[in-house]
Design a protein around this motif. Structure first.
Motif, PDB file in Angstrom:
ATOM      1  N   LEU A 115      15.179 -26.049  38.466  1.00  0.00           N
ATOM      2  CA  LEU A 115      15.827 -26.016  37.160  1.00  0.00           C
ATOM      3  C   LEU A 115      16.304 -27.400  36.738  1.00  0.00           C
ATOM      4  N   SER A 116      16.157 -27.691  35.445  1.00  0.00           N
ATOM      5  CA  SER A 116      16.689 -28.940  34.896  1.00  0.00           C
ATOM      6  C   SER A 116      18.212 -28.853  34.827  1.00  0.00           C
ATOM      7  N   ASP A 117      18.854 -29.981  34.574  1.00  0.00           N
ATOM      8  CA  ASP A 117      20.317 -29.997  34.459  1.00  0.00           C
ATOM      9  C   ASP A 117      20.775 -29.040  33.359  1.00  0.00           C
ATOM     10  N   ASP A 118      20.087 -29.043  32.218  1.00  0.00           N
ATOM     11  CA  ASP A 118      20.477 -28.176  31.108  1.00  0.00           C
ATOM     12  C   ASP A 118      20.307 -26.703  31.465  1.00  0.00           C
ATOM     13  N   GLN A 119      19.229 -26.373  32.169  1.00  0.00           N
ATOM     14  CA  GLN A 119      19.019 -24.986  32.588  1.00  0.00           C
ATOM     15  C   GLN A 119      20.113 -24.527  33.550  1.00  0.00           C
ATOM     16  N   ILE A 120      20.537 -25.420  34.429  1.00  0.00           N
ATOM     17  CA  ILE A 120      21.590 -25.071  35.385  1.00  0.00           C
ATOM     18  C   ILE A 120      22.921 -24.872  34.672  1.00  0.00           C
ATOM     19  N   LYS A 121      23.213 -25.696  33.675  1.00  0.00           N
ATOM     20  CA  LYS A 121      24.432 -25.511  32.889  1.00  0.00           C
ATOM     21  C   LYS A 121      24.432 -24.135  32.216  1.00  0.00           C
ATOM     22  N   THR A 122      23.277 -23.753  31.656  1.00  0.00           N
ATOM     23  CA  THR A 122      23.162 -22.442  31.024  1.00  0.00           C
ATOM     24  C   THR A 122      23.316 -21.340  32.051  1.00  0.00           C
ATOM     25  N   PHE A 124      24.981 -21.415  34.940  1.00  0.00           N
ATOM     26  CA  PHE A 124      26.382 -21.304  35.346  1.00  0.00           C
ATOM     27  C   PHE A 124      27.194 -20.550  34.300  1.00  0.00           C
ATOM     28  N   SER A 125      26.884 -20.788  33.040  1.00  0.00           N
ATOM     29  CA  SER A 125      27.580 -20.076  31.967  1.00  0.00           C
ATOM     30  C   SER A 125      27.261 -18.585  32.003  1.00  0.00           C
ATOM     31  N   GLN A 126      25.986 -18.264  32.236  1.00  0.00           N
ATOM     32  CA  GLN A 126      25.548 -16.865  32.302  1.00  0.00           C
ATOM     33  C   GLN A 126      26.157 -16.147  33.503  1.00  0.00           C
ATOM     34  N   VAL A 127      26.132 -16.801  34.655  1.00  0.00           N
ATOM     35  CA  VAL A 127      26.580 -16.136  35.881  1.00  0.00           C
ATOM     36  C   VAL A 127      28.086 -15.911  35.861  1.00  0.00           C
ATOM     37  N   SER A 128      28.811 -16.730  35.125  1.00  0.00           N
ATOM     38  CA  SER A 128      30.258 -16.543  35.044  1.00  0.00           C
ATOM     39  C   SER A 128      30.605 -15.210  34.380  1.00  0.00           C
ATOM     40  N   GLU A 129      29.684 -14.667  33.580  1.00  0.00           N
ATOM     41  CA  GLU A 129      29.929 -13.405  32.887  1.00  0.00           C
ATOM     42  C   GLU A 129      29.703 -12.193  33.792  1.00  0.00           C
ATOM     43  N   VAL A 130      28.958 -12.365  34.866  1.00  0.00           N
ATOM     44  CA  VAL A 130      28.659 -11.229  35.748  1.00  0.00           C
ATOM     45  C   VAL A 130      29.366 -11.333  37.095  1.00  0.00           C
ATOM     46  N   ILE A 167      22.130 -35.563  47.337  1.00  0.00           N
ATOM     47  CA  ILE A 167      23.380 -34.805  47.437  1.00  0.00           C
ATOM     48  C   ILE A 167      24.308 -35.100  46.255  1.00  0.00           C
ATOM     49  N   PRO A 168      24.560 -36.380  45.905  1.00  0.00           N
ATOM     50  CA  PRO A 168      25.444 -36.638  44.759  1.00  0.00           C
ATOM     51  C   PRO A 168      24.935 -36.021  43.458  1.00  0.00           C
ATOM     52  N   SER A 169      23.613 -35.971  43.280  1.00  0.00           N
ATOM     53  CA  SER A 169      23.058 -35.396  42.047  1.00  0.00           C
ATOM     54  C   SER A 169      23.244 -33.892  41.999  1.00  0.00           C
ATOM     55  N   TYR A 170      23.110 -33.218  43.151  1.00  0.00           N
ATOM     56  CA  TYR A 170      23.397 -31.782  43.181  1.00  0.00           C
ATOM     57  C   TYR A 170      24.873 -31.526  42.877  1.00  0.00           C
ATOM     58  N   LEU A 171      25.757 -32.302  43.507  1.00  0.00           N
ATOM     59  CA  LEU A 171      27.190 -32.091  43.316  1.00  0.00           C
ATOM     60  C   LEU A 171      27.611 -32.378  41.883  1.00  0.00           C
ATOM     61  N   ALA A 172      26.918 -33.312  41.237  1.00  0.00           N
ATOM     62  CA  ALA A 172      27.251 -33.661  39.857  1.00  0.00           C
ATOM     63  C   ALA A 172      26.988 -32.495  38.899  1.00  0.00           C
ATOM     64  N   LEU A 173      26.133 -31.552  39.304  1.00  0.00           N
ATOM     65  CA  LEU A 173      25.840 -30.403  38.452  1.00  0.00           C
ATOM     66  C   LEU A 173      27.081 -29.554  38.207  1.00  0.00           C
ATOM     67  N   LEU A 174      28.048 -29.638  39.121  1.00  0.00           N
ATOM     68  CA  LEU A 174      29.260 -28.838  38.985  1.00  0.00           C
ATOM     69  C   LEU A 174      30.273 -29.476  38.049  1.00  0.00           C
ATOM     70  N   ASP A 175      30.129 -30.759  37.797  1.00  0.00           N
ATOM     71  CA  ASP A 175      31.130 -31.489  37.022  1.00  0.00           C
ATOM     72  C   ASP A 175      31.244 -30.987  35.584  1.00  0.00           C
ATOM     73  N   SER A 176      30.135 -30.527  35.025  1.00  0.00           N
ATOM     74  CA  SER A 176      30.134 -30.111  33.624  1.00  0.00           C
ATOM     75  C   SER A 176      30.411 -28.617  33.462  1.00  0.00           C
TER      76      SER A 176
END
Length: 204
Positions: A115-122, A124-130, A167-176
């Motif tokens: 998944l791209s960064d944008d797909q992962i952001k989406t 995370f938003s979706q999974v927060s609802e379930v 590793i830093p790039s994976y962890l950065a996905l959580l920042d947003s």
């Protein structure tokens, strides 16, 4: 999802996928990943990117739901493992539309590097609802690390996912997102040499 080659496209067929998983994803690594989840008896589990459902029997004591983008994989999962759970063909951007119950554990086994960064952001938003209030996410993905074994580096580079990260790039996905990192470490298998990053996350 785009494919890098004809071989990678063949992984959409369950028998090819199962063979490659047995070859590269050693049972000890898989078990170590599952052990991190603790006691999941009676919990509700969502396996995102479940493929043909081969892991579903491991969670027979839980309420299991599997989601994958490949209709071939979902058809195989329903036909072969339907007694262990329910399987849906869906993208990660459409999880909220599946009307799932509140989820205690979300499994992301080899998903984030597709998944791209944008797909992962989406996502995370979706999974927060379930996700339930105390729900957790567990991910495992190939990773580039410092002083990596040359063969591991090569195999990770050849993975069909377009977004294998450091590793830093994976962890950065959580920042947003509002996602919190609860734990992270690298699991290394010796044969074939391969490195994977494991993360435990939650909304705490």
């Amino acid at each position: 999802m785009k494919e890098k080659s004809v071989f990678h496209a063949a992984l959409n067929y369950p028998f090819v996928y199962n063979f490659v998983q047995k070859l590269f994803f050693r049972s000890a690594i898989s078990q170590a990943f599952i052990n991190l989840m603790g006691d999941y008896k009676g919990l509700t589990i969502l396996d995102v990117g479940c493929g043909p459902g081969v892991d579903s029997p491991l969670f027979s004591s839980a309420h299991y739901y599997g989601v994958d983008l490949s209709q071939k994989s979902i058809d195989y999962a329903n036909a072969t493992y339907g007694k262990y759970g329910q399987f849906f063909c869906s993208s990660v951007e459409s999880l909220a539309s599946l009307n799932l119950p509140k989820i205690d554990i979300v499994i992301l086994k080899g998903l984030l590097h597709h998944l791209s960064d944008d797909q992962i952001k989406t996502f995370f938003s979706q999974v927060s609802e379930v996700l339930s209030v105390s729900g957790r996410l567990f991910s495992i993905d190939p990773v580039f690390i410092e002083s990596q074994h040359p063969i591991s580096h090569l195999l990770v580079s050849l993975d069909r996912g377009f977004y294998v990260r450091t590793i830093p790039s994976y962890l950065a996905l959580l920042d947003s997102s509002k996602m919190s990192l609860l734990s992270q470490h690298v699991l290394t298998q010796s044969f074939p040499p391969y490195d994977r990053l494991v993360m435990q996350m939650g909304y705490f």
